[in-house]
Design a protein around this motif. Structure first.
Motif, mmCIF file in Angstrom:
data_model
loop_
_atom_site.group_PDB
_atom_site.id
_atom_site.type_symbol
_atom_site.label_atom_id
_atom_site.label_comp_id
_atom_site.label_asym_id
_atom_site.label_seq_id
_atom_site.Cartn_x
_atom_site.Cartn_y
_atom_site.Cartn_z
ATOM 1 N N GLU A 151 53.099 4.316 -29.196
ATOM 2 C CA GLU A 151 52.595 4.848 -28.116
ATOM 3 C C GLU A 151 51.146 4.129 -27.940
ATOM 4 O OE1 GLU A 151 52.133 8.977 -26.851
ATOM 5 O OE2 GLU A 151 54.249 9.240 -27.752
ATOM 6 N N PHE A 152 50.484 4.284 -29.069
ATOM 7 C CA PHE A 152 48.922 3.647 -29.184
ATOM 8 C C PHE A 152 49.320 2.070 -28.813
ATOM 9 C CE2 PHE A 152 45.254 1.491 -30.759
ATOM 10 C CZ PHE A 152 44.180 2.150 -30.182
ATOM 11 N N ALA A 206 51.528 0.440 -27.410
ATOM 12 C CA ALA A 206 51.799 0.121 -26.064
ATOM 13 C C ALA A 206 50.943 0.365 -25.167
ATOM 14 C CB ALA A 206 53.094 1.131 -25.627
ATOM 15 N N ARG A 207 50.024 1.589 -25.206
ATOM 16 C CA ARG A 207 48.885 1.803 -24.190
ATOM 17 C C ARG A 207 47.929 0.433 -24.359
ATOM 18 N NH1 ARG A 207 47.666 7.759 -25.101
ATOM 19 N NH2 ARG A 207 47.378 6.952 -27.194
ATOM 20 N N ALA A 208 47.577 0.217 -25.539
ATOM 21 C CA ALA A 208 46.512 -0.879 -25.832
ATOM 22 C C ALA A 208 46.902 -1.912 -25.257
ATOM 23 C CB ALA A 208 46.267 -0.823 -27.347
ATOM 24 N N SER A 209 48.446 -2.504 -25.547
ATOM 25 C CA SER A 209 48.918 -3.783 -24.852
ATOM 26 C C SER A 209 48.865 -3.717 -23.318
ATOM 27 C CB SER A 209 50.243 -3.888 -25.481
ATOM 28 O OG SER A 209 50.196 -4.325 -26.726
ATOM 29 N N LYS A 210 49.197 -2.709 -22.941
ATOM 30 C CA LYS A 210 49.206 -2.519 -21.261
ATOM 31 C C LYS A 210 47.600 -2.702 -20.970
ATOM 32 C CE LYS A 210 50.530 0.144 -17.324
ATOM 33 N NZ LYS A 210 50.922 1.502 -16.733
ATOM 34 N N LEU A 211 46.753 -2.235 -21.264
ATOM 35 C CA LEU A 211 45.560 -2.071 -20.967
ATOM 36 C C LEU A 211 44.752 -3.563 -21.169
ATOM 37 C CD1 LEU A 211 42.962 -0.429 -19.951
ATOM 38 C CD2 LEU A 211 42.393 -0.202 -22.385
ATOM 39 N N GLU A 252 46.262 -5.656 -18.398
ATOM 40 C CA GLU A 252 45.566 -5.578 -17.178
ATOM 41 C C GLU A 252 44.176 -6.330 -17.359
ATOM 42 O OE1 GLU A 252 45.589 -1.329 -17.017
ATOM 43 O OE2 GLU A 252 47.778 -1.173 -16.323
#
Length: 123
Positions: free
Chosen positions: A43-44, A46-51, A54
């Protein structure tokens, strides 16, 4: 200057890739040591990759805007407009348009051109 911009963008992308690999490695070590669960790590990441994606997108957009402000390149529409205006001027002056620079004959004074308005060919 364009080369410098390219190098800066490539360096930024390289830093993102290295950071992504480092985060992934660290998370893997934490999972092995039992500090976080595998699901939390995923989860972390995935969130870090998305951020990160962006932020890279925003940086590229900002760089594009700065490039447009700094480097005076003509848009496709502007080039087409200038081309149409040039064709109209050539037609009014009775000048035969040249399609490719490689086909340009040696400059010859036009019959109705002023002597100082004609560029002399290089010898």
């Amino acid at each position: 200057m364009l080369d410098t911009i390219k190098k800066t963008i490539y360096a930024g992308i390289g830093a993102v890739v290295i950071s992504k690999d480092a985060i992934e490695k660290t998370l893997g070590e934490w999972v092995e040591k039992g500090k976080i669960s595998s699901n939390d790590a995923k989860e972390f990441f995935a969130r870090a990759s998305k951020l990160g994606e962006e932020n890279v997108g925003k940086i590229c957009k900002d760089l594009g805007e700065k490039r447009d402000e700094t480097l005076p390149f003509a848009t496709r529409e502007q080039v087409c407009e200038i081309s149409e205006r040039l064709k109209a001027i050539e037609a009014k002056l009775g000048i035969e348009p040249v399609s490719k620079p490689s086909e340009t004959p040696a400059a010859e004074p036009a019959a109705n051109a002023a002597p100082d308005a004609v560029e002399k060919p290089a010898s």
